[in-house]
Design a protein around this motif. Structure first.
Motif, PDB file in Angstrom:
ATOM      1  N   ARG A   9       0.823  -1.199   0.000  1.00 28.35           N
ATOM      2  CA  ARG A   9       0.000   0.000   0.000  1.00 28.35           C
ATOM      3  C   ARG A   9       0.857   1.248   0.000  1.00 28.35           C
ATOM      4  N   LEU A  10       1.874   1.245   0.863  1.00 29.72           N
ATOM      5  CA  LEU A  10       2.731   2.426   0.928  1.00 29.72           C
ATOM      6  C   LEU A  10       3.511   2.585  -0.367  1.00 29.72           C
ATOM      7  N   ARG A  13       1.396   4.265  -2.794  1.00 30.23           N
ATOM      8  CA  ARG A  13       1.327   5.686  -2.459  1.00 30.23           C
ATOM      9  C   ARG A  13       2.605   6.398  -2.902  1.00 30.23           C
ATOM     10  N   SER A  16       2.560   6.912  -6.556  1.00 27.67           N
ATOM     11  CA  SER A  16       1.615   7.918  -7.018  1.00 27.67           C
ATOM     12  C   SER A  16       2.123   9.314  -6.711  1.00 27.67           C
ATOM     13  N   PHE A  62      11.640   6.579   2.864  1.00 24.68           N
ATOM     14  CA  PHE A  62      10.223   6.938   3.057  1.00 24.68           C
ATOM     15  C   PHE A  62       9.602   6.029   4.121  1.00 24.68           C
ATOM     16  N   LEU A  66       8.221   6.763   8.013  1.00 24.20           N
ATOM     17  CA  LEU A  66       6.848   6.459   8.392  1.00 24.20           C
ATOM     18  C   LEU A  66       6.771   5.391   9.464  1.00 24.20           C
ATOM     19  N   PHE A 172      -3.919   3.370  10.500  1.00 20.26           N
ATOM     20  CA  PHE A 172      -4.097   2.211   9.632  1.00 20.26           C
ATOM     21  C   PHE A 172      -2.824   1.408   9.450  1.00 20.26           C
ATOM     22  N   HIS A 174      -1.299  -0.846  10.812  1.00 22.09           N
ATOM     23  CA  HIS A 174      -1.473  -1.749  11.942  1.00 22.09           C
ATOM     24  C   HIS A 174      -0.949  -3.134  11.617  1.00 22.09           C
TER      25      HIS A 174
END
Lengths: 174, 585
Positions: A9-10, A13, A16, A62, A66, A172, A174
């Motif tokens: 997911r990251l 991101r 994008s 990155f 995070l 999220f 998690h």
């Protein structure tokens, strides 16, 4: 550690955001996020992603930044103390925030660094003097060794009653 | 005196005038709207008016015609809601909203229907002739949460953006379910036998109604955007197109027995970004203002008519049935919210707290939609009972729940507060951390959103923009537009004054000026030390901070009935932040 689905997911991101499609993000890529433009601390947060003196950050960097904001799991709280401290421990989270205050990296938040941050966070209706006295008060409350600056230990102590784990965790991841 | 000639428009105008004057009246007394929500006051005015008319004519006052409500009064409100709907939180929470709207409404309908049927079985209440089907029909119209009432009350209580969008989105989308179930049960009432294929047809119909509504809305929305592409030379009629196309989408959907509300929302949300890019700034302001005006008038009129229609001889008062209806509405809603939230919280880490759940459950207000639907029922001997029950439920929810929700929310909030007030330092650092977290969340994006959003953006930039926008440069986000506006303003200021005159001096603390004054600084701090110890100064500081620290962008609802977006405080703050950052660069 971070799960597989979160990494995917990251990564989507990351790609994008990466308009130049060269596998790294520059400061402009971050500044393109509209909500960040009206965040008072926007510039400082963006700077936190970039290692010292560099203008590009890759996916690993990155993720690393995070990772500070991952929630602390219950089963991690009682982990053995011998291993290296995970990035998202309370102490490391607070250290991340501390570094955003402490621009000259002398491990102290001086009065002027505090004033800078305050001025960013507060509207235009407060005069310099009022802001100055607020900053003085803040330092005075926290300062225990009398150096008129807030060290990391003092910073931690001020926030001891605050639920930092919840305040600095993205819900999220998690 | 030629009254007959002008009667109809004259009376309509008088009603609207009464509504608007009543609104002015309420706001003259500053304290009143904070204690009693506006909707209650309006119903009260309606009750008085109804009483007067009844007394004068000695017959029932004109009941709000269902056609007038559904065709004229409801669309402006829904259009306003759809147009100003903050799309980011809406789509972020769309799963939860749909779950509440669809599953929650079905749960409520069947729950209320079956339990009322159980009540009807009790001999002593004399209700045996109300069949199961009738009860289910009644359940279907009473279960739906009403957007008008919810909006009216939620403005008084300041809940966070996510909660607001959940309840509000649910109230808008459950229209599809309500329409299907209502029509289904109504046609079942008239059919001699019900086969299982009819039931399945009903379920399938639900999807048709919902998706069909969305399709109709989107097609009208895109047509509107396409039309505005060519209006460059006739700027004056641009606002008209927005309203015409939205209204057409509503009417078309209703014509095909699809959900008009869903259609008009889809239309508004679909056309918004293209239309705003195409039409002039003045047309844009006109559109916004007219929408607010019409929805405000509609809203007021609905509540007044509700009050007026209550008086009269339309009711059959069977108190056990009515009381149990109210109780079951509350109970089933609470149960539904609890169960659904339990499931939602398992899948999303973004939990809905129990305080939020209480607000969702308690904020399920019924309003004028139920009222109109009950009048549309076919005539049968128990219709007046249903009318009475609906009236009581609506009045109860609007008055009792509407008035008590604010104190209850405050009570719940107070219980979570810390025992000791935070120190000045804590206040600052906490707000610092909040801003930090908001920024990090924006950078990292949210739960899987970006996959679909990016796909949509790609589709948009490749195809839609080319067709629908007049000039298809990269569409500028509102932040960039704001920034450009500030740049222009800045340039004008510079030209006029020769220097920056905005606000207090920017602290260039690490510049040469600072070093010179470092000696003064130590002197100053010594003098100020006594001041700082002073408790009055301290309280003052905390108050100053509380008032002036920028809020993180998430707090505060983005949708407000009475003001245009962009006039409220957060947007002023956004401008200030941009100016300060621009100076700092």
């Amino acid at each position: 550690s971070v799960s597989h689905s979160q990494i995917t997911r990251l990564y989507s991101r990351f790609t994008s955001l990466d308009k130049g499609e060269n596998g790294t993000l520059s400061r402009e890529d971050f500044q393109r996020i509209p909500e960040l433009a009206i965040n008072p601390l926007g510039d400082r947060i963006i700077n936190a992603f970039f290692p010292e003196g560099e203008d590009q950050v890759n996916f690993r960097g990155f993720m690393r930044t995070l990772a500070h904001f991952r929630p602390i799991e219950d089963n991690e709280k009682s982990r053995d103390q011998n291993g290296p401290e995970p990035l998202n421990s309370r102490s490391n989270k607070l250290h991340f925030a501390f570094r955003l205050y402490d621009l000259d990296k002398d491990d102290k938040i001086s009065r002027d660094e505090l004033l800078q941050v305050l001025r960013m966070m507060v509207g235009v209706n407060i005069s310099d003097e009022q802001l100055g006295s607020i900053a003085d008060r803040t330092i005075q409350e926290a300062d225990q060794d009398g150096d008129s600056a807030i060290s990391f230990a003092e910073f931690v102590k001020v926030l001891e009653k605050v639920d930092v784990e919840q305040k600095m965790s993205i819900r999220f991841l998690h | 005196l030629d009254y007959q000639h002008v009667q109809v428009p004259f009376e309509i105008t008088l009603w609207i005038m009464l509504a608007s004057l009543a609104k002015i009246g309420f706001h003259l007394y500053n304290k009143l709207p904070s204690v009693v929500p506006e909707s209650c006051l309006l119903i009260f005015v309606g009750l008085i008016m109804g009483g007067i008319i009844y007394g004068l004519n000695d017959r029932s006052p004109p009941v709000m015609d269902s056609d007038i409500f559904f065709l004229y009064l409801l669309p402006p409100i829904v259009l306003d809601a759809g147009y100003f709907m903050p799309s980011r939180p809406f789509f972020e929470n769309i799963g939860t909203i749909l779950l509440y709207a669809v599953v929650g409404t079905i749960w409520n309908v069947f729950g209320i229907g079956f339990s009322l049927y159980g009540i009807c079985q009790v001999r002593v209440f004399q209700l045996q002739d109300v069949s199961l089907l009738h009860n289910l029909l009644f359940g279907s119209l009473i279960a739906a949460v009403d957007p008008v009432a919810v909006l009216a009350v939620f403005e008084e209580i300041h809940v966070n953006e996510k909660l607001h969008i959940l309840v509000f989105g649910e109230s808008l989308l459950n229209d599809a379910v309500t329409v299907v179930l209502y029509k289904l049960f109504r046609s079942f009432c008239e059919m001699p036998t019900i086969k299982s294929t009819d039931v399945f047809a009903g379920v399938g119909k639900f999807f048709v109604v919902g998706l069909g509504g969305v399709l109709v809305g989107l097609s009208f929305g895109f047509t509107a955007a396409f039309t505005t592409r060519f209006t460059k030379d006739i700027r004056v009629i641009e606002p008209l197109f927005v309203f015409l196309y939205s209204y057409l989408s509503y009417l078309t959907a209703e014509m095909f027995h699809l959900s008009g509300i869903v259609a008009i929302i889809a239309c508004a949300m679909g056309m918004k970004r293209y239309v705003e890019a195409n039409i002039s700034l003045k047309s844009h302001t006109t559109v916004k203002y007219f929408m607010k005006m019409w929805s405000s008038v509609s809203d007021t009129l609905i509540f007044i008519f509700l009050g007026v229609s209550t008086i009269g001889e339309n009711h059959e008062w069977n108190w056990p049935y009515i009381c149990f209806t109210v109780i079951f509405c509350l109970v089933w809603r609470a149960l539904g919210v609890l169960v659904l939230t339990f499931f939602v919280n398992r899948f999303h880490v973004n939990t809905i707290t129990s305080k939020d759940q209480f607000i969702i459950a308690y904020g399920g207000l019924r309003g004028a939609i139920c009222f109109s639907l009950v009048f549309l029922l076919p005539e049968f001997h128990r219709k007046k009972l249903f009318i009475a029950a609906t009236t009581v439920v609506i009045l109860f929810t609007v008055f009792v729940q509407g008035m008590t929700i604010r104190p209850l929310v405050d009570l719940l909030a107070v219980k979570r507060k810390r025992e000791s007030a935070p120190t000045v330092g804590e206040q600052i650092h906490i707000r610092f951390l909040d801003h930090l977290l908001a920024g990090i969340e924006d950078i990292s994006g949210h739960w899987g959103q970006y996959y679909w959003k990016d796909k949509l953006e790609y589709f948009n930039s490749k195809y839609l923009q080319k067709i629908l926008l007049r000039e298809y440069d990269q569409p500028k986000s509102s932040i960039v537009l704001l920034y450009e506006k500030l740049e222009r303003k800045h340039a004008i200021e510079l030209a006029e004054a020769g220097q920056l005159g905005h606000g207090p001096a920017h602290p260039s603390l690490l510049g040469p000026g600072f070093l010179c004054s470092s000696n003064d600084r130590t002197l100053r701090t010594d003098q100020k030390l006594e001041d700082i110890q002073n408790p009055d100064v301290l309280d003052n500081m905390q108050e100053i901070l509380a008032r002036n620290l920028y809020r993180i962008r998430r707090t505060g609802p983005a949708y407000n009935r009475h003001t245009l977006p962009g006039e409220s405080e957060p947007s002023e703050h956004a401008k200030e932040i941009l100016i300060l950052r621009h100076k700092g660069l």
